[in-house]
Design an enzyme around this catalytic site. Structure first.
Site, mmCIF file in Angstrom:
data_model
loop_
_atom_site.group_PDB
_atom_site.id
_atom_site.type_symbol
_atom_site.label_atom_id
_atom_site.label_comp_id
_atom_site.label_asym_id
_atom_site.label_seq_id
_atom_site.Cartn_x
_atom_site.Cartn_y
_atom_site.Cartn_z
ATOM 1 N N PRO A 1 0.759 -1.170 0.068
ATOM 2 C CA PRO A 1 -0.016 0.095 -0.066
ATOM 3 C C PRO A 1 0.955 1.166 -0.151
ATOM 4 O O PRO A 1 1.191 1.878 1.095
ATOM 5 C CB PRO A 1 -0.789 -0.122 1.393
ATOM 6 C CG PRO A 1 0.000 -1.159 2.128
ATOM 7 C CD PRO A 1 1.152 -1.545 1.249
ATOM 8 N N GLU A 2 1.030 1.933 -0.994
ATOM 9 C CA GLU A 2 1.391 3.311 -1.176
ATOM 10 C C GLU A 2 0.257 4.295 -1.571
ATOM 11 O O GLU A 2 -0.831 3.596 -1.513
ATOM 12 C CB GLU A 2 2.462 3.322 -2.361
ATOM 13 C CG GLU A 2 3.774 2.502 -2.151
ATOM 14 C CD GLU A 2 4.906 2.437 -3.057
ATOM 15 O OE1 GLU A 2 5.037 3.552 -3.582
ATOM 16 O OE2 GLU A 2 5.555 1.477 -3.266
ATOM 17 N N ARG B 1 1.463 -9.140 8.598
ATOM 18 C CA ARG B 1 2.590 -8.718 9.449
ATOM 19 C C ARG B 1 2.044 -7.852 10.443
ATOM 20 O O ARG B 1 3.231 -7.688 11.526
ATOM 21 C CB ARG B 1 3.450 -8.212 8.572
ATOM 22 C CG ARG B 1 4.103 -9.350 7.401
ATOM 23 C CD ARG B 1 5.084 -8.417 6.534
ATOM 24 N NE ARG B 1 6.255 -8.376 7.227
ATOM 25 C CZ ARG B 1 7.394 -7.874 6.144
ATOM 26 N NH1 ARG B 1 7.302 -7.372 5.065
ATOM 27 N NH2 ARG B 1 8.494 -7.512 6.735
ATOM 28 N N HIS C 1 -5.518 -13.865 9.888
ATOM 29 C CA HIS C 1 -5.575 -12.548 10.171
ATOM 30 C C HIS C 1 -6.517 -11.487 9.874
ATOM 31 O O HIS C 1 -6.065 -10.165 9.464
ATOM 32 C CB HIS C 1 -4.052 -12.060 9.090
ATOM 33 C CG HIS C 1 -2.809 -12.913 9.328
ATOM 34 N ND1 HIS C 1 -2.275 -13.279 10.752
ATOM 35 C CD2 HIS C 1 -2.295 -14.001 8.417
ATOM 36 C CE1 HIS C 1 -1.443 -14.383 10.607
ATOM 37 N NE2 HIS C 1 -1.365 -14.590 9.406
#
Length: 287
Positions: free
Chosen positions: A2-3, A124, A106
DNA sequence: AAGAGGCCCTGATAGC
DNA sequence: TGCTATCAGGGCCTCT
């Protein structure tokens, strides 16, 4: 994943689905994100109405009608999923939520709306999902961030002044959020390729023209990525589970040892590490 | 102040 | 098959 462009795509698609809707409840599967989710989170969000969904830099912002917010960051591996309610059996009126794209693990945060669920997934756990009480508190979170690359503040005057005494390489600055906020490791390499600037070039040695090209191509590359629906390197999906298309447009990222795609350039794409981050460039046309 | 480096965490892949 | 090592889109913190 995600930019800035990817977060923008998430913002746009999420906004269409949840604007003006009310959060019925919040389910927390794992509180231990970058910042621990407080035990009263459900209480805080219950019955909040989404006024709009916005974005600053790589941050996604749920704006509630009572002027409080949720500030969301996707970190390295975060994704937002949206699943809609289907009627399973009209006779018994039993309903269920289903999405074949939804990861099995997750799914840390679930926002329950009347007819849909918004799910925050982040293997993460470098990202976060926080509640912000008011505008002042929100602004303070952005205190240390530089201008957005698409804004008018990211201009030639700003760059020349900022770089005047900087001895670090330009690539490290492009991913430094204090200098410019929203560019990440993929687009930094892509922007420098388009600008024909070598990633190791020292910032204070950039000419005025170099800076102008960096500004110009930052906007071009990011806008193009938004137009194409974001990147899908590894696992980027928009919230409906579709891939973005920008990864097909990478000129240098993960193209090490391949030929340069610039017309008439005979160069080869190289991979190096700068401040521990992979960096890709053409050894011939980037000076 | 600026810059280098470590750390948080899981998963995919490569090499043995 | 199963080990181990390395790398991944980010950002915060500490040390020099």
């Amino acid at each position: 994943m995600p930019e800035l462009p990817e977060v923008e795509i998430v913002k746009q698609s999420l906004s269409k689905k949840i604007k003006y809707k009310k959060i019925q409840k919040t389910i927390i599967r794992n509180r231990n994100l970058r910042f621990k989710i407080p035990s009263n989170f459900d209480e805080l969000l219950r019955n909040k109405v989404i006024k709009k969904v916005t974005r600053f830099s790589k941050y996604l912002i749920l704006n509630f009608s009572d002027k409080s917010f949720c500030l969301i960051h996707l970190g390295m591996s975060g994704t937002i999923h949206l699943i809609q309610k289907n009627i399973l059996n009209k006779n018994t009126n039993t309903s269920f939520y289903n999405s074949p794209q939804l990861p099995k693990k997750h799914n840390h945060v679930i926002l329950q709306f009347k007819d849909l669920r918004v799910i925050y997934n982040d293997p993460r756990r470098f990202g976060f999902f926080t509640y912000i009480r008011n505008e002042k508190e929100l602004k303070s979170k952005f205190r240390n961030l530089g201008p957005e690359p698409l804004s008018k503040k990211f201009n030639i005057k700003y760059l020349l002044k900022y770089f005047s005494n900087k001895k670090k390489n330009i690539k490290s600055f492009l991913i430094d959020q204090k200098f410019v906020s929203g560019i990440g490791n993929i687009y930094a390499s892509e922007i420098l390729f388009s600008s024909k600037i070598h990633p190791k070039k020292i910032a204070m040695k950039l000419s005025k023209n170099d800076c102008k090209r960096i500004i110009h191509f930052s906007k071009i590359v990011l806008n193009n990525a938004i137009k194409k629906g974001g990147s899908s390197i590894r696992d980027f999906k928009n919230i409906s589970g579709n891939d973005g298309n920008f990864q097909k447009e990478f000129k240098v990222y993960q193209r090490q040892n391949l030929n340069c795609l610039r017309m008439k350039c005979e160069g080869t794409i190289k991979k190096i590490f700068l401040t521990n981050r992979s960096t890709f460039f053409c050894n011939t046309c980037q000076k």
